[in-house]
Design a protein around this motif. Structure first.
Motif, PDB file in Angstrom:
ATOM      1  N   GLN A  29      35.554  37.813  37.154  1.00 15.35           N
ATOM      2  CA  GLN A  29      36.539  38.636  36.727  1.00 15.35           C
ATOM      3  C   GLN A  29      36.449  40.042  36.696  1.00 15.35           C
ATOM      4  OE1 GLN A  29      39.947  37.113  36.852  1.00 15.35           O
ATOM      5  NE2 GLN A  29      38.712  35.364  37.880  1.00 15.35           N
ATOM      6  N   MET A  30      35.581  40.443  35.930  1.00 21.93           N
ATOM      7  CA  MET A  30      35.055  41.755  35.561  1.00 21.93           C
ATOM      8  C   MET A  30      34.940  42.284  36.907  1.00 21.93           C
ATOM      9  SD  MET A  30      31.462  43.376  34.110  1.00 21.93           S
ATOM     10  CE  MET A  30      30.688  42.936  35.709  1.00 21.93           C
ATOM     11  N   HIS A  31      34.404  42.045  38.014  1.00 21.13           N
ATOM     12  CA  HIS A  31      34.252  42.601  39.300  1.00 21.13           C
ATOM     13  C   HIS A  31      35.490  42.838  39.876  1.00 21.13           C
ATOM     14  CE1 HIS A  31      31.671  43.230  42.997  1.00 21.13           C
ATOM     15  NE2 HIS A  31      31.990  44.552  42.559  1.00 21.13           N
ATOM     16  N   ILE A  32      36.510  41.818  39.798  1.00 14.21           N
ATOM     17  CA  ILE A  32      37.736  41.870  40.541  1.00 14.21           C
ATOM     18  C   ILE A  32      38.684  42.894  39.655  1.00 14.21           C
ATOM     19  CG2 ILE A  32      39.862  40.514  40.534  1.00 14.21           C
ATOM     20  CD1 ILE A  32      38.125  37.969  41.031  1.00 14.21           C
ATOM     21  N   ASP A  33      38.547  43.127  38.404  1.00  7.95           N
ATOM     22  CA  ASP A  33      39.174  43.866  37.654  1.00  7.95           C
ATOM     23  C   ASP A  33      38.825  45.383  38.109  1.00  7.95           C
ATOM     24  OD1 ASP A  33      40.962  45.018  35.666  1.00  7.95           O
ATOM     25  OD2 ASP A  33      39.780  44.768  34.301  1.00  7.95           O
ATOM     26  N   ILE A  34      37.439  45.518  38.295  1.00 10.00           N
ATOM     27  CA  ILE A  34      36.918  46.878  38.504  1.00 10.00           C
ATOM     28  C   ILE A  34      37.505  47.277  40.022  1.00 10.00           C
ATOM     29  CG2 ILE A  34      34.835  48.254  39.540  1.00 10.00           C
ATOM     30  CD1 ILE A  34      33.456  46.584  37.331  1.00 10.00           C
ATOM     31  N   LEU A  35      37.177  46.281  40.983  1.00  8.51           N
ATOM     32  CA  LEU A  35      37.506  46.639  42.522  1.00  8.51           C
ATOM     33  C   LEU A  35      39.219  46.869  42.773  1.00  8.51           C
ATOM     34  CD1 LEU A  35      35.212  44.244  44.273  1.00  8.51           C
ATOM     35  CD2 LEU A  35      35.187  46.762  43.648  1.00  8.51           C
ATOM     36  N   SER A  36      40.067  46.181  41.650  1.00  5.24           N
ATOM     37  CA  SER A  36      41.454  46.478  41.850  1.00  5.24           C
ATOM     38  C   SER A  36      41.961  47.729  41.476  1.00  5.24           C
ATOM     39  CB  SER A  36      42.213  45.281  40.917  1.00  5.24           C
ATOM     40  OG  SER A  36      41.943  45.648  39.610  1.00  5.24           O
ATOM     41  N   SER A  37      41.052  48.752  40.928  1.00  5.92           N
ATOM     42  CA  SER A  37      41.469  50.127  40.786  1.00  5.92           C
ATOM     43  C   SER A  37      41.353  50.455  41.908  1.00  5.92           C
ATOM     44  CB  SER A  37      40.491  50.619  39.722  1.00  5.92           C
ATOM     45  OG  SER A  37      40.465  50.166  38.484  1.00  5.92           O
ATOM     46  N   ARG A  38      42.531  51.483  42.209  1.00  5.84           N
ATOM     47  CA  ARG A  38      42.684  52.226  43.544  1.00  5.84           C
ATOM     48  C   ARG A  38      41.960  53.513  43.899  1.00  5.84           C
ATOM     49  NH1 ARG A  38      46.795  49.870  46.598  1.00  5.84           N
ATOM     50  NH2 ARG A  38      48.152  48.622  45.556  1.00  5.84           N
ATOM     51  N   GLY A  79      26.436  45.804  58.830  1.00  7.79           N
ATOM     52  CA  GLY A  79      26.620  46.632  57.515  1.00  7.79           C
ATOM     53  C   GLY A  79      26.250  45.742  56.359  1.00  7.79           C
ATOM     54  N   SER A  80      25.784  46.536  55.394  1.00  9.76           N
ATOM     55  CA  SER A  80      25.249  45.709  54.313  1.00  9.76           C
ATOM     56  C   SER A  80      26.115  46.377  53.133  1.00  9.76           C
ATOM     57  CB  SER A  80      23.699  45.854  54.101  1.00  9.76           C
ATOM     58  OG  SER A  80      23.303  47.061  53.601  1.00  9.76           O
ATOM     59  N   SER A  81      26.220  45.466  51.936  1.00 10.12           N
ATOM     60  CA  SER A  81      26.858  46.155  50.881  1.00 10.12           C
ATOM     61  C   SER A  81      26.383  45.006  49.753  1.00 10.12           C
ATOM     62  CB  SER A  81      28.273  45.978  50.963  1.00 10.12           C
ATOM     63  OG  SER A  81      28.709  44.680  51.162  1.00 10.12           O
ATOM     64  N   ILE A  82      26.228  45.639  48.552  1.00  8.93           N
ATOM     65  CA  ILE A  82      25.983  44.801  47.187  1.00  8.93           C
ATOM     66  C   ILE A  82      27.254  44.396  46.677  1.00  8.93           C
ATOM     67  CG2 ILE A  82      25.025  45.152  44.972  1.00  8.93           C
ATOM     68  CD1 ILE A  82      23.380  47.217  45.866  1.00  8.93           C
ATOM     69  N   ILE A  83      27.286  43.258  46.490  1.00  9.20           N
ATOM     70  CA  ILE A  83      28.624  42.562  45.865  1.00  9.20           C
ATOM     71  C   ILE A  83      28.464  42.335  44.559  1.00  9.20           C
ATOM     72  CG2 ILE A  83      29.681  42.173  48.094  1.00  9.20           C
ATOM     73  CD1 ILE A  83      29.045  39.165  48.058  1.00  9.20           C
ATOM     74  N   ASP A  84      27.172  41.860  44.397  1.00  9.26           N
ATOM     75  CA  ASP A  84      27.107  41.628  42.594  1.00  9.26           C
ATOM     76  C   ASP A  84      25.674  41.945  42.415  1.00  9.26           C
ATOM     77  OD1 ASP A  84      27.444  40.705  40.089  1.00  9.26           O
ATOM     78  OD2 ASP A  84      27.934  38.700  40.824  1.00  9.26           O
ATOM     79  N   TYR A  85      25.267  41.982  41.124  1.00 11.41           N
ATOM     80  CA  TYR A  85      23.960  42.083  40.601  1.00 11.41           C
ATOM     81  C   TYR A  85      23.778  41.239  39.366  1.00 11.41           C
ATOM     82  CZ  TYR A  85      25.730  44.877  36.980  1.00 11.41           C
ATOM     83  OH  TYR A  85      26.461  45.682  35.740  1.00 11.41           O
ATOM     84  N   TYR A  86      22.475  40.947  39.294  1.00  7.36           N
ATOM     85  CA  TYR A  86      22.057  39.921  38.141  1.00  7.36           C
ATOM     86  C   TYR A  86      20.894  40.338  37.335  1.00  7.36           C
ATOM     87  CZ  TYR A  86      24.042  37.112  42.340  1.00  7.36           C
ATOM     88  OH  TYR A  86      25.049  36.555  43.014  1.00  7.36           O
ATOM     89  N   GLU A  87      21.478  40.482  36.002  1.00  9.78           N
ATOM     90  CA  GLU A  87      20.734  40.647  35.056  1.00  9.78           C
ATOM     91  C   GLU A  87      19.900  39.444  34.413  1.00  9.78           C
ATOM     92  OE1 GLU A  87      21.821  44.636  32.938  1.00  9.78           O
ATOM     93  OE2 GLU A  87      23.480  43.452  33.241  1.00  9.78           O
ATOM     94  N   ARG A  88      18.965  39.662  33.223  1.00  8.42           N
ATOM     95  CA  ARG A  88      18.488  38.587  32.667  1.00  8.42           C
ATOM     96  C   ARG A  88      19.630  37.603  32.091  1.00  8.42           C
ATOM     97  NH1 ARG A  88      17.333  37.084  27.421  1.00  8.42           N
ATOM     98  NH2 ARG A  88      15.561  35.857  27.061  1.00  8.42           N
TER      99      ARG A  88
END
Length: 210
Positions: free
Chosen positions: A134-143, A63-72
């Protein structure tokens, strides 16, 4: 505008000067090209100068998943990618990209001149990468899906400095990034529109009451 870009504190000229100092290399990638396969032998970091890329995780069951994305202005590679003994990780271009690859050891140990510009680049890379994590952790911590969407949209508002947002990734990729089912996410966004919390059309989101 992206508040997590190193180019908020480091100029393109400074990065080009540093690249020459530490023998960095700039490469071009077309859409849907693998930019980097992360292994324990990865010895460089990449800085997005143009384009958009995603960090893909492949689990043992395929299985594949996106765990981050990178902008400029965002960074990936050694020291900035999960070092998992189980999952495989690679960086995939989502559009045409221009990327500078910097040797990790030469970057982190500074050049022989120990110049102020070199230290500024290091500080910006570390600080902004930490904030994104920290932003992604905060987002994923929402249930709930609503909680994840609300948190993500608020972070985008903070990054871009506006209520009128252009999503940096597709809706499918956003669902992957938020670790939610796409259909369930779309139903929740429809409810948010009906409640007057957002106005959404394709990849454009206007925050009304968030």
């Amino acid at each position: 505008m992206n508040r997590y870009s190193i180019f908020n504190t480091v100029s393109e000229e400074d990065l080009s000067q540093l690249s020459g100092c530490i023998n960095a290399e700039t490469k071009l990638f077309g859409k849907n090209e693998i930019i980097l396969r992360h292994t324990d032998k990865t010895e460089s970091i990449g800085i997005i100068r143009k384009g958009l890329a995603c960090l893909i995780s492949i689990s043992e069951d395929g299985g594949s998943s996106i765990i981050d994305y990178y902008e400029r202005g965002t960074v990936f590679g050694k020291g900035f990618t999960p070092d998992s003994p189980v999952n495989l990780h690679y960086v995939l271009s989502k559009e045409d990209c221009e990327i500078s690859f910097l040797p990790y050891d030469r970057l982190m140990n500074c050049c022989s001149k120990n110049c102020e510009m070199h230290r500024a680049v290091i500080n910006s890379i570390i600080f902004n990468s930490f904030r994104r994590c920290q932003m992604h952790i905060d987002i994923l911590s929402s249930r709930s899906i609503r909680g994840k969407l609300t948190t993500y949209f608020r972070y985008l508002k903070d990054q871009k400095g506006t209520d009128d947002l252009e999503l940096p990734v597709s809706l499918s990729d956003m669902a992957d990034y938020l670790s939610v089912d796409r259909s369930a996410m779309m139903r929740e966004m429809k409810r948010m529109k009906e409640e007057g919390a957002i106005c959404a059309k394709g990849s454009r989101i206007k925050l009304l009451r968030l």
